[in-house]
Design an enzyme around this catalytic site. Structure first.
Site, PDB file in Angstrom:
ATOM      1  N   GLY A 239       4.379   3.895   4.880  1.00 30.94           N
ATOM      2  CA  GLY A 239       5.619   3.744   5.620  1.00 30.94           C
ATOM      3  C   GLY A 239       6.108   2.319   5.678  1.00 30.94           C
ATOM      4  N   LEU A 240       5.815   1.530   4.635  1.00 25.56           N
ATOM      5  CA  LEU A 240       6.232   0.130   4.594  1.00 25.56           C
ATOM      6  C   LEU A 240       7.325  -0.121   3.564  1.00 25.56           C
ATOM      7  CD1 LEU A 240       2.704  -1.546   4.882  1.00 25.56           C
ATOM      8  CD2 LEU A 240       4.427  -1.321   6.683  1.00 25.56           C
ATOM      9  N   SER A 241       7.932   0.948   3.074  1.00 20.02           N
ATOM     10  CA  SER A 241       9.086   0.877   2.169  1.00 20.02           C
ATOM     11  C   SER A 241       8.762   0.223   0.836  1.00 20.02           C
ATOM     12  CB  SER A 241      10.258   0.144   2.838  1.00 20.02           C
ATOM     13  OG  SER A 241      10.691   0.851   3.964  1.00 20.02           O
ATOM     14  N   GLY A 242       7.694   0.677   0.214  1.00 23.06           N
ATOM     15  CA  GLY A 242       7.309   0.149  -1.085  1.00 23.06           C
ATOM     16  C   GLY A 242       8.297   0.476  -2.186  1.00 23.06           C
ATOM     17  N   SER A 243       8.843   1.689  -2.164  1.00 24.67           N
ATOM     18  CA  SER A 243       9.798   2.091  -3.208  1.00 24.67           C
ATOM     19  C   SER A 243      11.076   1.279  -3.128  1.00 24.67           C
ATOM     20  CB  SER A 243      10.122   3.587  -3.089  1.00 24.67           C
ATOM     21  OG  SER A 243       9.002   4.371  -3.388  1.00 24.67           O
TER      22      SER A 243
ATOM     23  N   ALA B   5      11.530  -1.576  -1.857  1.00 29.84           N
ATOM     24  CA  ALA B   5      11.298  -2.989  -2.185  1.00 29.84           C
ATOM     25  C   ALA B   5      11.454  -3.220  -3.688  1.00 29.84           C
ATOM     26  CB  ALA B   5       9.901  -3.414  -1.731  1.00 29.84           C
TER      27      ALA B   5
ATOM     28  N   PRO C 148       0.833  -1.213   0.000  1.00 29.68           N
ATOM     29  CA  PRO C 148       0.000   0.000   0.000  1.00 29.68           C
ATOM     30  C   PRO C 148       0.867   1.263   0.000  1.00 29.68           C
ATOM     31  CG  PRO C 148      -0.754  -1.546   1.679  1.00 29.68           C
ATOM     32  CD  PRO C 148       0.567  -2.054   1.180  1.00 29.68           C
ATOM     33  N   ARG C 149       0.469   2.236  -0.795  1.00 31.43           N
ATOM     34  CA  ARG C 149       1.234   3.475  -0.894  1.00 31.43           C
ATOM     35  C   ARG C 149       1.065   4.329   0.353  1.00 31.43           C
ATOM     36  NH1 ARG C 149       0.247   7.218  -3.686  1.00 31.43           N
ATOM     37  NH2 ARG C 149       2.344   7.946  -4.100  1.00 31.43           N
TER      38      ARG C 149
ATOM     39  N   ASP D 121      15.618   0.657   6.209  1.00 38.21           N
ATOM     40  CA  ASP D 121      14.657  -0.070   5.372  1.00 38.21           C
ATOM     41  C   ASP D 121      15.370  -0.980   4.389  1.00 38.21           C
ATOM     42  OD1 ASP D 121      13.133   1.721   6.733  1.00 38.21           O
ATOM     43  OD2 ASP D 121      12.413   2.816   4.971  1.00 38.21           O
TER      44      ASP D 121
END
Length: 368
Positions: free
Chosen positions: A133-137, A139, A129-130, A182
């Protein structure tokens, strides 16, 4: 001849066989954030619930394939375009993949690592999810780095400890301000304790990273909002105050780093009562430094929802999602689920991914 395959079918099969695909999971900052960018310490874990994957296949030209959703360039109208930018921003994965290719090539050139002349096509998928704060970029970038390491057969030449720096440098190319925490969590996978002391960073060029057994973790929960647009928008002055020698900020940030140090001992001893207190302490210190306006009302409410039922909670990163622990067990988790539903938040039990470092990766850790 009966049963013979056409050249086109054979070529397609060969291309599919040669394709490389890597998946990298979202991460949860358990303790110590945001001290990782202030010579601090951190503990993070890989979140099995969400991930990004990158696929590389050999091709005649080097192609970065836009994602049909995340790199949208076709719109129904001007209003559609504007609404999209207001909700999603200008972000997408293509720019991340391009930046990583540049950083990877320059690193190999600077370190006399020969790359063969083949080309490739990169594409990606993500369900992280954008703005949570879960470090999508990172990843996406980390998954792409794994693809490049295998495509060029140089995994054994790029040390694991250095890889988070490459991921971070690719993001810095795009003006993304972040720390190494991250990227370390996503390169290593599993549960990792990190020490970013000034001595380590200046001597080694990176922190000291110690993988931990994921069985040391108690049951944890992820809280996030479907629409995190109410996140804090006010620019933080903490970084400048730290650079200026502000005693309150320096002391508080050192305390945050010590939370991670104490947290490692608490996990090793399975002292979850202490872990609970440390999680709350971590958030309280962040709040005192950054202030409510900067953190954002929605983010604070996610923390407070957990605390109202007696659970401990803190941000997973810089905001957008919260990690919670219910010291009283399943009955308390049910109360938390009810409160999250009332508040309009999503609650998920956290599933942790074990470390995915292979033998080649582990061998690079032995190189001095």
């Amino acid at each position: 001849m009966a049963g013979a395959k056409s050249p086109a079918v054979s070529d397609a099969a060969a291309a599919a066989a040669a394709a490389i695909e890597h998946k990298v999971h979202a991460r949860v900052g358990l303790l110590g954030n945001p001290s990782d960018v202030y010579y601090g310490r951190a503990i993070s874990l890989s979140l099995a619930n969400f991930w990004a994957s990158v696929r590389l296949r050999p091709s005649d030209e080097l192609v970065i394939t836009p994602h049909p959703v995340h790199d949208l360039v076709h719109f129904n109208s001007l209003d559609h375009l504007v609404n999209r930018l207001q909700s999603e921003g200008y972000y997408g994965g293509v720019r991340l993949l391009m930046a990583l290719c540049k950083v990877f090539r320059n690193y190999c050139k600077d370190n006399n690592i020969d790359l063969h002349g083949g080309n490739f096509t990169l594409s990606y998928e993500t369900n992280i999810p954008r703005q949570t704060g879960l470090s999508g970029s990172s990843a996406i970038v980390c998954a792409a780095l794994n693809c490049l390491l295998d495509f060029y057969n140089v995994r054994h030449l790029v040390k694991v400890e250095v890889r988070p720096n490459l991921v971070l440098n690719a993001e810095k190319e795009l003006g993304i301000v972040a720390g190494l925490q991250d990227r370390v969590a996503q390169v290593y996978g599993g549960l990792v304790y990190m020490d970013f002391s000034k001595e380590n960073m200046e001597k080694l060029g990176h922190g000291v990273y110690i993988p931990m057994d994921i069985s040391l973790l108690p049951p944890l929960y992820l809280i996030y909002a479907e629409n995190p647009s109410d996140s804090g928008k006010v620019h933080s002055t903490v970084r400048q105050r730290w650079l200026n020698g502000d005693k309150f900020i320096i002391t508080s940030m050192n305390e945050v780093a010590n939370v991670a140090l104490e947290g490692r001992e608490a996990l090793l001893e399975k002292d979850y009562a202490k872990l609970s207190k440390l999680m709350n302490r971590n958030f309280d210190l962040r709040r005192s430094m950054f202030g409510d306006e900067c953190l954002g009302a929605l983010n604070i409410e996610m923390v407070e929802v957990a605390r109202r039922v007696g659970a401990s909670s803190k941000f997973t990163g810089s905001g957008g999602a919260v990690v919670a622990y219910c010291p009283d067990g399943p009955s308390q988790a049910k109360l938390l689920e009810d409160e999250c539903r009332k508040a309009g938040f999503i609650l998920k039990p956290i599933q942790v991914v074990p470390s995915r470092l292979n033998d080649v990766d582990l061998n690079t850790l032995k190189i001095t």
